[in-house]
Design a protein around this motif. Structure first.
Motif, mmCIF file in Angstrom:
data_model
loop_
_atom_site.group_PDB
_atom_site.id
_atom_site.type_symbol
_atom_site.label_atom_id
_atom_site.label_comp_id
_atom_site.label_asym_id
_atom_site.label_seq_id
_atom_site.Cartn_x
_atom_site.Cartn_y
_atom_site.Cartn_z
ATOM 1 N N ILE A 1 0.812 -1.220 0.118
ATOM 2 C CA ILE A 1 0.036 0.155 -0.024
ATOM 3 C C ILE A 1 1.012 1.376 -0.031
ATOM 4 C CG2 ILE A 1 -1.957 1.200 1.296
ATOM 5 C CD1 ILE A 1 -2.583 -1.274 2.518
ATOM 6 N N THR A 2 0.855 1.945 -1.032
ATOM 7 C CA THR A 2 1.422 3.471 -1.242
ATOM 8 C C THR A 2 1.000 4.243 -0.097
ATOM 9 O OG1 THR A 2 0.238 4.008 -2.974
ATOM 10 C CG2 THR A 2 2.279 2.709 -3.446
ATOM 11 N N SER A 3 1.765 5.115 0.428
ATOM 12 C CA SER A 3 1.399 6.222 1.165
ATOM 13 C C SER A 3 0.933 7.249 0.543
ATOM 14 C CB SER A 3 2.596 6.695 2.376
ATOM 15 O OG SER A 3 2.226 7.596 3.060
ATOM 16 N N PRO A 4 -0.165 7.995 1.006
ATOM 17 C CA PRO A 4 -0.592 9.263 0.221
ATOM 18 C C PRO A 4 0.055 10.382 0.570
ATOM 19 C CG PRO A 4 -2.226 8.808 1.840
ATOM 20 C CD PRO A 4 -1.204 7.582 1.987
ATOM 21 N N LEU A 5 1.248 10.560 1.738
ATOM 22 C CA LEU A 5 1.798 11.265 2.324
ATOM 23 C C LEU A 5 2.974 11.803 0.922
ATOM 24 C CD1 LEU A 5 2.252 10.699 5.905
ATOM 25 C CD2 LEU A 5 0.683 11.940 4.678
ATOM 26 N N LEU A 6 3.214 10.983 0.207
ATOM 27 C CA LEU A 6 4.499 11.328 -0.671
ATOM 28 C C LEU A 6 3.827 12.129 -1.941
ATOM 29 C CD1 LEU A 6 6.233 8.017 -1.263
ATOM 30 C CD2 LEU A 6 6.886 9.701 0.263
#
Length: 310
Positions: free
Chosen positions: A237-242
């Motif tokens: 799961i990729t973090s949306p903070l990036l």
């Protein structure tokens, strides 16, 4: 039939057995019972209603005719139920195949060959190029396969009733981990029979695991089977903070010199250490026992002599 006459896909002279003979005999016997019961009941009710307006003999003949027609329909439905059930099992594939054949015939009658080839390329290429459409078709295909695989499980190793009638596989829908199938069990089967064979069902469905649970709180015959093919919790799961970091922002180096890596006691001065002394515990105060009160002196009357008390 001798074994030499058996075909690879059928019995005897190449025929394929879709419905077993004991099942057909059982349903024919049920169809006769349903026919006569429906005929008598419908004839009596129809004659009673018609007798209020027509002559009794005409009402009786009308009731017998209505009962005969109604009983024949009910008996034929019961006798053809194994065939109807087999048609239900293959209904999605039959409808899809018939639609493709009918659509191709209509397209061939009204268009030229280049248009037909372009339409075929669009029908095949667009779903293959668009990932959501391709995933949807893939999930629906697995639902159709799972329905037939579960029916094979009931036919091969799951206990059936005395006549060998299989449960009714109702429908299936995709889930994030696989497929969910709803089943209507026949008399002779229960949810415990499925629980004892979940590992075999998973093998037959080419899945990793299978789960069975009741689908209705009021009817034990209505169950659902969950087929698990993948683990959604194991994905990345990729973090949306990036996405919040602006492009071109310089990365500032982090000074790791001030970050302590271990506790060095010699560097701590004794004056910086504040001793913590435990607070002594006090014994709880016990209540003192009050002294016994002396009895009160008797009151003297006005006429008594009190000289002896002085």
């Amino acid at each position: 039939m001798p074994n030499s006459n058996r075909g690879m896909f059928g019995r005897g002279n190449g025929t394929i057995t879709v419905i077993e003979e004991p099942v057909m005999r059982s349903y024919r016997r049920k169809a006769k019972i349903v026919f006569y019961v429906t005929w008598v009941i419908t004839a009596a009710l129809a004659a009673t209603v018609a007798a209020s307006k027509w002559h009794p003999i005409i009402a009786l003949l009308t009731g017998l005719a209505c009962g005969l027609i109604t009983g024949a329909i009910a008996g034929a439905t019961v006798a053809a139920w194994p065939v109807l059930r087999a048609i239900w099992w293959w209904a999605p594939e039959t409808i899809l195949t018939g639609s493709l054949v009918f659509g191709w015939i209509e397209l061939a009658d009204h268009t030229t060959l280049p248009i037909r080839l372009a339409a075929t390329a669009a029908i095949v290429g667009v779903p293959a190029a668009i990932k959501p459409v391709r995933s949807c078709i893939h999930q629906v295909t697995w639902c159709l396969v799972t329905r037939h695989r579960i029916r094979t499980c009931f036919s091969e190793f799951i206990i059936t009733n005395r006549t060998g009638s299989l449960p009714l596989i109702l429908w299936a829908r995709p889930t994030p981990v696989g497929e969910r199938v709803w089943i209507w069990l026949r008399p002779g089967l229960s949810l415990d029979d499925l629980h004892n064979r979940l590992d075999k069902i998973a093998v037959a469905c080419w899945a990793t695991a299978a789960l069975a649970d009741a689908a209705s709180a009021s009817n034990a015959a209505f169950v659902r089977v969950d087929i698990k093919r993948r683990d959604v919790l194991g994905g990345t799961i990729t973090s949306p903070l990036l996405d919040l970091i602006k492009s071109g922002t310089p990365a500032s180096p982090r000074d790791t010199a001030e970050i302590p890596t271990a506790l060095d006691l010699p560097q701590v001065a004794a004056s910086d250490v504040t001793p913590i002394r435990p607070t002594p515990l006090k014994r709880p105060d016990h209540p003192k026992t009050p002294a016994a009160a002396s009895p009160p002196a008797p009151a003297a009357s006005d006429s008594s002599d009190i000289t002896d008390w002085i």
